[in-house]
Design a protein around this motif. Structure first.
Motif, PDB file in Angstrom:
ATOM      1  N   THR A  50       0.857  -1.187   0.000  1.00  0.00           N
ATOM      2  CA  THR A  50       0.000   0.000   0.000  1.00  0.00           C
ATOM      3  C   THR A  50       0.894   1.238   0.000  1.00  0.00           C
ATOM      4  O   THR A  50       2.101   1.129  -0.151  1.00  0.00           O
ATOM      5  CB  THR A  50      -0.895   0.039   1.247  1.00  0.00           C
ATOM      6  OG1 THR A  50      -0.045  -0.045   2.388  1.00  0.00           O
ATOM      7  CG2 THR A  50      -1.895  -1.096   1.251  1.00  0.00           C
ATOM      8  N   GLY A  51       0.268   2.370   0.176  1.00  0.00           N
ATOM      9  CA  GLY A  51       1.059   3.593   0.290  1.00  0.00           C
ATOM     10  C   GLY A  51       1.631   4.062  -1.025  1.00  0.00           C
ATOM     11  O   GLY A  51       2.631   4.778  -1.042  1.00  0.00           O
ATOM     12  N   TRP A  52       1.009   3.669  -2.129  1.00  0.00           N
ATOM     13  CA  TRP A  52       1.526   4.064  -3.444  1.00  0.00           C
ATOM     14  C   TRP A  52       1.681   5.558  -3.597  1.00  0.00           C
ATOM     15  O   TRP A  52       2.632   6.047  -4.193  1.00  0.00           O
ATOM     16  CB  TRP A  52       0.579   3.575  -4.547  1.00  0.00           C
ATOM     17  CG  TRP A  52       0.513   2.097  -4.650  1.00  0.00           C
ATOM     18  CD1 TRP A  52      -0.526   1.305  -4.260  1.00  0.00           C
ATOM     19  CD2 TRP A  52       1.526   1.223  -5.152  1.00  0.00           C
ATOM     20  NE1 TRP A  52      -0.216  -0.017  -4.502  1.00  0.00           N
ATOM     21  CE2 TRP A  52       1.032  -0.089  -5.049  1.00  0.00           C
ATOM     22  CE3 TRP A  52       2.803   1.420  -5.685  1.00  0.00           C
ATOM     23  CZ2 TRP A  52       1.765  -1.206  -5.456  1.00  0.00           C
ATOM     24  CZ3 TRP A  52       3.531   0.327  -6.090  1.00  0.00           C
ATOM     25  CH2 TRP A  52       3.006  -0.977  -5.972  1.00  0.00           C
ATOM     26  N   ARG A  53       0.697   6.315  -3.087  1.00  0.00           N
ATOM     27  CA  ARG A  53       0.702   7.759  -3.332  1.00  0.00           C
ATOM     28  C   ARG A  53       1.753   8.483  -2.491  1.00  0.00           C
ATOM     29  O   ARG A  53       2.081   9.631  -2.771  1.00  0.00           O
ATOM     30  CB  ARG A  53      -0.692   8.350  -3.078  1.00  0.00           C
ATOM     31  CG  ARG A  53      -1.090   8.385  -1.633  1.00  0.00           C
ATOM     32  CD  ARG A  53      -2.448   9.044  -1.408  1.00  0.00           C
ATOM     33  NE  ARG A  53      -2.697   9.156   0.026  1.00  0.00           N
ATOM     34  CZ  ARG A  53      -2.260  10.138   0.779  1.00  0.00           C
ATOM     35  NH1 ARG A  53      -1.570  11.128   0.256  1.00  0.00           N
ATOM     36  NH2 ARG A  53      -2.488  10.157   2.083  1.00  0.00           N
ATOM     37  N   LEU A  54       2.270   7.802  -1.469  1.00  0.00           N
ATOM     38  CA  LEU A  54       3.232   8.444  -0.568  1.00  0.00           C
ATOM     39  C   LEU A  54       4.669   8.061  -0.905  1.00  0.00           C
ATOM     40  O   LEU A  54       4.929   6.958  -1.396  1.00  0.00           O
ATOM     41  CB  LEU A  54       2.947   8.023   0.886  1.00  0.00           C
ATOM     42  CG  LEU A  54       1.562   8.387   1.431  1.00  0.00           C
ATOM     43  CD1 LEU A  54       1.364   7.774   2.812  1.00  0.00           C
ATOM     44  CD2 LEU A  54       1.393   9.913   1.493  1.00  0.00           C
ATOM     45  N   TYR A  55       5.593   8.970  -0.614  1.00  0.00           N
ATOM     46  CA  TYR A  55       6.999   8.611  -0.728  1.00  0.00           C
ATOM     47  C   TYR A  55       7.291   7.449   0.219  1.00  0.00           C
ATOM     48  O   TYR A  55       6.767   7.406   1.333  1.00  0.00           O
ATOM     49  CB  TYR A  55       7.895   9.812  -0.378  1.00  0.00           C
ATOM     50  CG  TYR A  55       7.962  10.807  -1.505  1.00  0.00           C
ATOM     51  CD1 TYR A  55       8.823  10.589  -2.575  1.00  0.00           C
ATOM     52  CD2 TYR A  55       7.155  11.924  -1.527  1.00  0.00           C
ATOM     53  CE1 TYR A  55       8.871  11.471  -3.644  1.00  0.00           C
ATOM     54  CE2 TYR A  55       7.198  12.814  -2.588  1.00  0.00           C
ATOM     55  CZ  TYR A  55       8.054  12.578  -3.649  1.00  0.00           C
ATOM     56  OH  TYR A  55       8.098  13.444  -4.701  1.00  0.00           O
ATOM     57  N   PRO A  56       8.123   6.522  -0.226  1.00  0.00           N
ATOM     58  CA  PRO A  56       8.501   5.438   0.688  1.00  0.00           C
ATOM     59  C   PRO A  56       9.363   6.010   1.820  1.00  0.00           C
ATOM     60  O   PRO A  56       9.876   7.118   1.710  1.00  0.00           O
ATOM     61  CB  PRO A  56       9.358   4.510  -0.188  1.00  0.00           C
ATOM     62  CG  PRO A  56       9.341   5.058  -1.574  1.00  0.00           C
ATOM     63  CD  PRO A  56       8.833   6.461  -1.519  1.00  0.00           C
ATOM     64  N   ASP A  57       9.520   5.245   2.866  1.00  0.00           N
ATOM     65  CA  ASP A  57      10.458   5.595   3.933  1.00  0.00           C
ATOM     66  C   ASP A  57      11.850   5.747   3.314  1.00  0.00           C
ATOM     67  O   ASP A  57      12.389   4.787   2.766  1.00  0.00           O
ATOM     68  CB  ASP A  57      10.439   4.460   4.967  1.00  0.00           C
ATOM     69  CG  ASP A  57      11.542   4.601   6.009  1.00  0.00           C
ATOM     70  OD1 ASP A  57      12.140   5.684   6.107  1.00  0.00           O
ATOM     71  OD2 ASP A  57      11.793   3.611   6.723  1.00  0.00           O
ATOM     72  N   PRO A  58      12.453   6.949   3.373  1.00  0.00           N
ATOM     73  CA  PRO A  58      13.754   7.121   2.709  1.00  0.00           C
ATOM     74  C   PRO A  58      14.835   6.218   3.298  1.00  0.00           C
ATOM     75  O   PRO A  58      15.779   5.846   2.599  1.00  0.00           O
ATOM     76  CB  PRO A  58      14.080   8.608   2.929  1.00  0.00           C
ATOM     77  CG  PRO A  58      13.189   9.077   4.015  1.00  0.00           C
ATOM     78  CD  PRO A  58      11.982   8.191   4.009  1.00  0.00           C
ATOM     79  N   ALA A  59      14.692   5.835   4.557  1.00  0.00           N
ATOM     80  CA  ALA A  59      15.680   4.952   5.186  1.00  0.00           C
ATOM     81  C   ALA A  59      15.357   3.482   4.940  1.00  0.00           C
ATOM     82  O   ALA A  59      16.128   2.602   5.329  1.00  0.00           O
ATOM     83  CB  ALA A  59      15.741   5.221   6.692  1.00  0.00           C
ATOM     84  N   ALA A  60      14.213   3.185   4.298  1.00  0.00           N
ATOM     85  CA  ALA A  60      13.790   1.807   4.048  1.00  0.00           C
ATOM     86  C   ALA A  60      13.931   0.960   5.320  1.00  0.00           C
ATOM     87  O   ALA A  60      14.404  -0.181   5.289  1.00  0.00           O
ATOM     88  CB  ALA A  60      14.588   1.199   2.888  1.00  0.00           C
ATOM     89  N   SER A  61      13.506   1.547   6.447  1.00  0.00           N
ATOM     90  CA  SER A  61      13.789   0.939   7.758  1.00  0.00           C
ATOM     91  C   SER A  61      13.298  -0.495   7.895  1.00  0.00           C
ATOM     92  O   SER A  61      13.967  -1.337   8.496  1.00  0.00           O
ATOM     93  CB  SER A  61      13.152   1.767   8.871  1.00  0.00           C
ATOM     94  OG  SER A  61      13.583   3.095   8.788  1.00  0.00           O
ATOM     95  N   LYS A  62      12.120  -0.765   7.323  1.00  0.00           N
ATOM     96  CA  LYS A  62      11.573  -2.113   7.469  1.00  0.00           C
ATOM     97  C   LYS A  62      12.520  -3.146   6.852  1.00  0.00           C
ATOM     98  O   LYS A  62      12.782  -4.207   7.431  1.00  0.00           O
ATOM     99  CB  LYS A  62      10.209  -2.154   6.756  1.00  0.00           C
ATOM    100  CG  LYS A  62       9.307  -3.248   7.213  1.00  0.00           C
ATOM    101  CD  LYS A  62       7.939  -3.140   6.531  1.00  0.00           C
ATOM    102  CE  LYS A  62       7.385  -4.515   6.295  1.00  0.00           C
ATOM    103  NZ  LYS A  62       6.179  -4.505   5.465  1.00  0.00           N
TER     104      LYS A  62
END
Lengths: 351, 351
Positions: A50-62
């Motif tokens: 999900t979250g297509w419309r949002l920028y991903p977490d820049p740190a890709a923490s997950k």
């Protein structure tokens, strides 16, 4: 002629292995992909992105946290990128930043000299010995950094951790990058050396052992200091490199260790059987701990086999380069694919 | 201290807008994302993505061809990357490669000076005039290239195609990059100028108007010559930048033009209404043709509004930088979100 052309950077780009259009019955043993599909977790996870419309977490923490936990590291010791090529390009820019030449083997991953040229990093290529082994003494001179794959590509030759440590001990003033794209097929990772050597960076990828060349995930592991330096450069280049599917899927597949072991185990078994069959046909090669074999034949030219195989819808890799222009790099596919290749070769070398 | 530290590149990275952990009722108007979900084609397409185990097409042909067809260009006129930041970073490396300074406005996308520093490109920042407009005459001196966004960020100010053409005519010897991240919210793209100016590069993105910040797709359009130069550098950096989902989804959503027009139309309507409401509350701003408004208040300090809004779970963007440290950049969300923001501000400025 308009002057703007003078401002354009001239480069000789890396040539990736041919990606033929999908054809039925084509056997693709030319780019070291995994013949088996990735963990079924990918399909599950795709439905949940999900979250297509949002920028991903820049740190890709997950993803970073999942990798850190998987490898027993802290999360500040892991850097992720768009395939290990992205990670290595960032590492060249970040760490090979002196006027001294960096060192790597003459026969190795053919992207290293491309990055060095792109970033205008001086380099010296040290010849492998006659058995395609890296010579440790060659890496004991002054240098601006060291990189090599372990196992090496396209040779498949694996060097022990003692060898890696010998290089590290001789080079406290250089950053040493071990490119472990093929480590999951029988070698031992240099990760345990991270505790002792703060100048070591270990790079791995999802493209081979995890059957996910299509998702583009690579990662580097090292001291928190080196990882921060990499992230600083990454944040100066592109804040958001990992898209939502790659973060979600990259984290999820790490949970499926049984599947990972099953697939890598199958490839190792196929490789060991394939080695014996190739010997019987008059091929020779240094021992490989990767998902490919780098072979030469006693009488038939590599280029002729390469071309005939291609005409028969079997793609392997041939490099028209000094020292290795009579060799073929053959990716380990399924047993069935390797049997088809062996049958083709058996007929061809009789001709 | 070990000498390897001397070899590490020192940079001051770009700071992306805060990505708060998902919280219910949080209103996120700080990173210019689209408040509406992307085309339903994304969900459909996600179920069809295959080829995980294989490297993606390095040329991303399916996506490139879809974009070329959409914009009425040839496929050799389109370059794709991991968001427009990736495309712009590659363009800086490829085209701003002389000893002469490149030119861009003093108030503009804050990544430009970060890339220039990273790649050690000399640059001069030309002040916007007192109405936040770019001054054409400032771009008529000798230079190593020109870049600015249209509409500009974070001001939202749009310059006409006549203005763009004036810059192009004065600079036949420089590559001019127009960064059109926000062009779909009411401006006219510089694309028609490509026929006349072979030194023009136009960059667009899926992150704003197409509600796909999470997929990471940006693209550049220009002459076949410029696009080839960009691809050469890209192939010297990372052969496979676009993963399987981004190629498939990026191509598919272009088919849904109705949805695209509906969403961008809604945002433009909300923006125009929001402008009137903000004026009533004592805010002033230059006219915006983007999906954000860059505002200052006659009495209340921007920083105070920023902090109070954040405490109320409303995120907007504040830049502690010269000339703009009394401004807020407010992304246009849904009508509902903007009403909540207006209600908060109404109360706050009364205090």
């Amino acid at each position: 002629m308009a002057g703007f052309r003078d401002n354009i950077r001239k480069v000789v780009p890396y040539t990736p292995g041919e990606q033929p259009k999908r054809v039925d019955n084509l056997i693709k043993l030319n780019t070291n992909e995994n013949p088996y599909p990735p963990s079924p977790k990918v399909e599950e996870m795709m439905k949940q992105v999900t979250g297509w419309r949002l920028y991903p977490d820049p740190a890709a923490s997950k993803l970073v946290e999942a990798l850190a936990s998987y490898h027993g590291l802290n999360k500040d010791q892991v850097f992720v990128g768009v395939g290990s090529d992205d990670v290595l390009a960032m590492a060249f820019m970040t760490f090979f930043n002196s006027d001294k030449p960096i060192l790597f083997p003459d026969i190795t991953y053919s992207f290293y000299d491309v990055w060095a040229d792109l970033f205008r990093i001086p380099y010296v290529q040290k010849p492998l010995d006659e058995n395609f082994r890296i010579v440790a003494d060659d890496y004991k001179c002054e240098n601006g950094g060291i990189i090599f794959p372990n196992p090496n590509a396209p040779t498949g030759v694996y060097q022990s951790l003692d060898f890696i440590e010998e290089i590290l001990q001789a080079n406290p003033d250089a950053i040493v990058i071990i490119d472990e794209a093929y480590i999951d097929f029988g070698g031992q990772s240099a990760l345990p050396l991270l505790e002792k050597y703060e100048n070591l960076l270990v790079v791995q990828t999802y493209s081979k052992s995890r059957s996910l060349a299509g998702i583009r995930i690579g990662y580097a592991m090292g001291s928190a200091e080196l990882i921060k330096a990499l992230n600083d450069v990454k944040y100066s280049f592109n804040s958001y490199t990992m898209n939502q599917p790659s973060i979600a899927i990259g984290a999820a597949v790490l949970e499926d260790e049984d599947y990972f072991k099953e697939v890598t185990g199958k490839i190792v078994s196929t490789r060991e059987w394939f080695k014996e069959e190739m010997k019987k046909l008059g091929f020779s090669f240094e021992d490989s701990k990767s998902n490919f074999l780098f072979v030469t034949h006693e009488t038939v030219k590599a280029k002729d086999i390469f071309e005939a195989a291609k005409a028969n819808q079997i793609y392997v890799r041939y490099f028209a380069k000094p020292r290795i222009d009579n060799y073929l790099r053959i990716t380990i596919g399924t047993d069935e694919e390797m049997k088809t290749f062996l049958n083709f070769v058996k007929e061809f070398i009789k001709m």
